[in-house]
Motif scaffolding. Structure first.
Motif, PDB file in Angstrom:
ATOM      1  N   GLY A  92       0.821  -1.205   0.000  1.00 39.79           N
ATOM      2  CA  GLY A  92       0.000   0.000   0.000  1.00 39.79           C
ATOM      3  C   GLY A  92       0.857   1.257   0.000  1.00 39.79           C
ATOM      4  N   ASN A  93       1.951   1.237   0.774  1.00 41.85           N
ATOM      5  CA  ASN A  93       2.835   2.397   0.849  1.00 41.85           C
ATOM      6  C   ASN A  93       3.567   2.640  -0.465  1.00 41.85           C
ATOM      7  N   ILE A  94       4.024   1.563  -1.093  1.00 41.05           N
ATOM      8  CA  ILE A  94       4.785   1.717  -2.338  1.00 41.05           C
ATOM      9  C   ILE A  94       3.895   2.163  -3.486  1.00 41.05           C
ATOM     10  N   ARG A  95       2.628   1.829  -3.437  1.00 38.07           N
ATOM     11  CA  ARG A  95       1.707   2.198  -4.524  1.00 38.07           C
ATOM     12  C   ARG A  95       1.580   3.711  -4.637  1.00 38.07           C
ATOM     13  N   THR A  96       1.725   4.422  -3.546  1.00 38.55           N
ATOM     14  CA  THR A  96       1.556   5.875  -3.564  1.00 38.55           C
ATOM     15  C   THR A  96       2.817   6.615  -3.978  1.00 38.55           C
ATOM     16  N   THR A  97       3.947   5.912  -4.150  1.00 37.33           N
ATOM     17  CA  THR A  97       5.173   6.575  -4.580  1.00 37.33           C
ATOM     18  C   THR A  97       5.234   6.637  -6.107  1.00 37.33           C
ATOM     19  N   ASP A  98       6.129   7.490  -6.608  1.00 38.23           N
ATOM     20  CA  ASP A  98       6.229   7.704  -8.053  1.00 38.23           C
ATOM     21  C   ASP A  98       7.425   6.993  -8.677  1.00 38.23           C
ATOM     22  N   ALA A  99       8.395   6.618  -7.869  1.00 40.14           N
ATOM     23  CA  ALA A  99       9.575   5.901  -8.355  1.00 40.14           C
ATOM     24  C   ALA A  99      10.160   5.105  -7.193  1.00 40.14           C
ATOM     25  N   ILE A 100      11.020   4.143  -7.532  1.00 36.84           N
ATOM     26  CA  ILE A 100      11.537   3.214  -6.530  1.00 36.84           C
ATOM     27  C   ILE A 100      13.056   3.271  -6.462  1.00 36.84           C
ATOM     28  N   LEU A 101      13.580   3.404  -5.245  1.00 38.11           N
ATOM     29  CA  LEU A 101      15.002   3.228  -4.978  1.00 38.11           C
ATOM     30  C   LEU A 101      15.144   1.860  -4.321  1.00 38.11           C
ATOM     31  N   HIS A 102      15.606   0.876  -5.084  1.00 34.90           N
ATOM     32  CA  HIS A 102      15.648  -0.509  -4.614  1.00 34.90           C
ATOM     33  C   HIS A 102      17.037  -0.797  -4.041  1.00 34.90           C
ATOM     34  N   VAL A 103      17.124  -0.886  -2.714  1.00 34.05           N
ATOM     35  CA  VAL A 103      18.410  -1.103  -2.050  1.00 34.05           C
ATOM     36  C   VAL A 103      18.724  -2.594  -1.995  1.00 34.05           C
ATOM     37  N   LEU A 104      19.920  -2.945  -2.478  1.00 37.05           N
ATOM     38  CA  LEU A 104      20.376  -4.332  -2.494  1.00 37.05           C
ATOM     39  C   LEU A 104      21.655  -4.461  -1.680  1.00 37.05           C
ATOM     40  N   ARG A 105      21.692  -5.458  -0.816  1.00 37.86           N
ATOM     41  CA  ARG A 105      22.899  -5.690  -0.018  1.00 37.86           C
ATOM     42  C   ARG A 105      23.975  -6.311  -0.894  1.00 37.86           C
ATOM     43  N   CYS A 106      25.118  -5.623  -0.989  1.00 37.45           N
ATOM     44  CA  CYS A 106      26.227  -6.079  -1.834  1.00 37.45           C
ATOM     45  C   CYS A 106      27.525  -6.145  -1.020  1.00 37.45           C
ATOM     46  N   TYR A 107      27.456  -6.668   0.179  1.00 30.24           N
ATOM     47  CA  TYR A 107      28.649  -6.816   1.024  1.00 30.24           C
ATOM     48  C   TYR A 107      28.461  -8.008   1.953  1.00 30.24           C
ATOM     49  N   ASP A 108      29.589  -8.558   2.396  1.00 31.52           N
ATOM     50  CA  ASP A 108      29.582  -9.658   3.358  1.00 31.52           C
ATOM     51  C   ASP A 108      29.875  -9.118   4.752  1.00 31.52           C
ATOM     52  N   ASN A 109      29.114  -9.579   5.721  1.00 31.70           N
ATOM     53  CA  ASN A 109      29.369  -9.224   7.121  1.00 31.70           C
ATOM     54  C   ASN A 109      28.595 -10.213   7.995  1.00 31.70           C
ATOM     55  N   GLY A 117      19.689 -15.733   5.031  1.00 31.40           N
ATOM     56  CA  GLY A 117      20.846 -16.498   5.491  1.00 31.40           C
ATOM     57  C   GLY A 117      22.109 -16.356   4.675  1.00 31.40           C
ATOM     58  N   SER A 118      22.044 -15.711   3.500  1.00 33.66           N
ATOM     59  CA  SER A 118      23.242 -15.530   2.681  1.00 33.66           C
ATOM     60  C   SER A 118      23.071 -14.285   1.816  1.00 33.66           C
ATOM     61  N   VAL A 119      24.192 -13.765   1.300  1.00 32.55           N
ATOM     62  CA  VAL A 119      24.159 -12.549   0.488  1.00 32.55           C
ATOM     63  C   VAL A 119      24.046 -12.923  -0.988  1.00 32.55           C
ATOM     64  N   ASP A 120      23.002 -12.447  -1.633  1.00 35.75           N
ATOM     65  CA  ASP A 120      22.796 -12.680  -3.057  1.00 35.75           C
ATOM     66  C   ASP A 120      21.846 -11.588  -3.570  1.00 35.75           C
ATOM     67  N   PRO A 121      22.388 -10.462  -4.052  1.00 36.37           N
ATOM     68  CA  PRO A 121      21.533  -9.329  -4.435  1.00 36.37           C
ATOM     69  C   PRO A 121      20.561  -9.640  -5.570  1.00 36.37           C
ATOM     70  N   ILE A 122      20.938 -10.533  -6.498  1.00 35.06           N
ATOM     71  CA  ILE A 122      20.038 -10.865  -7.603  1.00 35.06           C
ATOM     72  C   ILE A 122      18.839 -11.653  -7.081  1.00 35.06           C
ATOM     73  N   ARG A 123      19.097 -12.610  -6.187  1.00 38.72           N
ATOM     74  CA  ARG A 123      17.993 -13.359  -5.572  1.00 38.72           C
ATOM     75  C   ARG A 123      17.081 -12.406  -4.796  1.00 38.72           C
ATOM     76  N   ASP A 124      17.694 -11.490  -4.039  1.00 40.82           N
ATOM     77  CA  ASP A 124      16.911 -10.539  -3.248  1.00 40.82           C
ATOM     78  C   ASP A 124      16.019  -9.683  -4.143  1.00 40.82           C
ATOM     79  N   LYS A 125      16.587  -9.231  -5.249  1.00 39.80           N
ATOM     80  CA  LYS A 125      15.837  -8.411  -6.196  1.00 39.80           C
ATOM     81  C   LYS A 125      14.659  -9.195  -6.748  1.00 39.80           C
ATOM     82  N   GLU A 126      14.907 -10.471  -7.072  1.00 39.28           N
ATOM     83  CA  GLU A 126      13.855 -11.304  -7.662  1.00 39.28           C
ATOM     84  C   GLU A 126      12.753 -11.611  -6.656  1.00 39.28           C
ATOM     85  N   VAL A 127      13.103 -11.713  -5.368  1.00 40.90           N
ATOM     86  CA  VAL A 127      12.088 -11.933  -4.329  1.00 40.90           C
ATOM     87  C   VAL A 127      11.096 -10.769  -4.317  1.00 40.90           C
TER      88      VAL A 127
END
Length: 365
Positions: A92-109, A117-127
């Protein structure tokens, strides 16, 4: 002009940390999912060196930059389209916005938990894409059902619309986002009225560690390859580092810190400008003794529309606009010098305002 970019991503990828750096708001950030429940709204000043340069030349009493709104939205998980986690609230919140800043984790820690459980930005994006696509499918299927009934009665307009909805449905079913569809001019209204989540323009923000802020890393390379196929942009930023940069009150110390990192400016400055561009916005200026001010308009706006941003009376009673290109203003050093050089243009109602124009409006109500 209240257009918004929404910061989205899985839980715990650095959205709220980044939002805090952008807005100096104190959105809670912590090492566990669903830390952000209600969306945080920040009105962000858009960095623009041109505004400062005009102020140097004019020496006004006030300097007023333009702004863009950024919304930090709760993290999304698998099943959100069916209400899992905070899914319905998120969607509902995202529907009212005009554009998306999609943050992807690209680091190990190992000290920062990843929801899967693991870092995979492409999988995260696809989810996230999948959940948004599923929600969009619900919208399109409802449209198809309603339009199909009208088409079966012989309504030619409904039949054309149904063809469009069929194409869109097939695209979403194949795992693609609605923004990938080639839309004819006659179909643009049909697309806009649905407010599809995957039709919104997107910027992929790669949140990296300190060692990767300049050149990126393997995770970033994968995101860039993916984004290029979509025709989307990417930006590398280190949210934790940006938090450190924001803590410096002394400009010289901040500059030294940036130099040590190999950065010319804070990453958030680039992010804000990119978000502004993502919303198809541009800036024109007014410059006088009382104030030098930046004004926000949509790209492609006419002179009367630009005038209307200052006051509706300016648009209603528009007569003409006196226009100076920014480069001409800087080259000649003052409005008077521009006039003497013959570089001041007088434009009418059909003039399309250019980014950076310095303008005076003549009107009569």
């Amino acid at each position: 002009m209240a257009l918004q970019c929404g910061i989205v991503g899985l839980p715990n990828v650095g959205k709220s940390t980044l939002f805090n750096c952008l807005s100096n708001a104190k959105a809670q950030s912590a090492n566990f999912p669903f830390c952000t429940i209600e969306p945080n709204l920040g009105v962000i000043t858009v960095p623009d060196p041109r505004l400062n340069k005009l102020a140097e030349l004019v020496n006004p009493q006030n300097l007023i930059p333009t702004t863009v709104e950024i919304v930090d939205i709760a993290g999304l998980v698998k099943g959100a389209s069916k209400g899992e986690g905070l899914g319905n609230k998120f969607l509902g919140n995202i529907r009212t916005t005009d554009a998306i800043l999609h943050v992807l984790r690209c680091y190990d820690n190992d000290n920062i938990v990843h929801v899967d459980g693991s870092v995979d930005p492409i999988r995260d994006k696809e989810v996230i894409d999948l959940e948004l696509q599923l929600k969009d499918l619900e919208t399109v299927e409802a449209k198809k059902e309603k339009t199909g009934k009208a088409a079966r009665t012989g309504d030619k307009e409904a039949a054309k619309a149904l063809e469009f909805y069929d194409r869109l449905h097939q695209l979403l079913m194949s795992g693609n986002n609605a923004r990938m569809l080639e839309v004819e001019e006659s179909e643009e209204t049909l697309m806009k009225e649905m407010q599809l989540l995957t039709a919104k323009p997107v910027l992929y923000v790669c949140n990296v560690d300190e060692g990767s802020v300049v050149k990126g890393n393997d995770y970033v390379n994968k995101v860039v390859e993916m984004a290029n196929k979509e025709g989307a942009k990417t930006l590398i930023i280190g949210a934790a580092i940006e938090a450190d940069i924001a803590d410096f009150e002394d400009p010289e110390e901040r500059e030294m810190f940036l130099n040590d990192l190999g950065l010319e400016e804070p990453g958030v400055a680039k992010l804000i400008r990119t978000a502004y561009d993502l919303l198809s916005l541009q800036t024109y200026f007014t410059a006088g003794d009382k104030e030098v001010r930046a004004w926000t308009i949509r790209k492609g706006s006419t002179a009367p529309q630009a005038a209307g941003v200052i006051h509706t009376d300016f648009e209603k009673g528009f007569i003409r606009a006196e226009v100076i290109a920014y480069d001409d203003y800087v080259k000649h050093g003052s409005e008077q010098a521009v006039k003497e050089a013959g570089k001041l243009k007088v434009e009418g109602k059909e003039y399309i305002v250019q980014d950076g124009d310095v303008m005076h409006f003549r009107f009569n109500v």
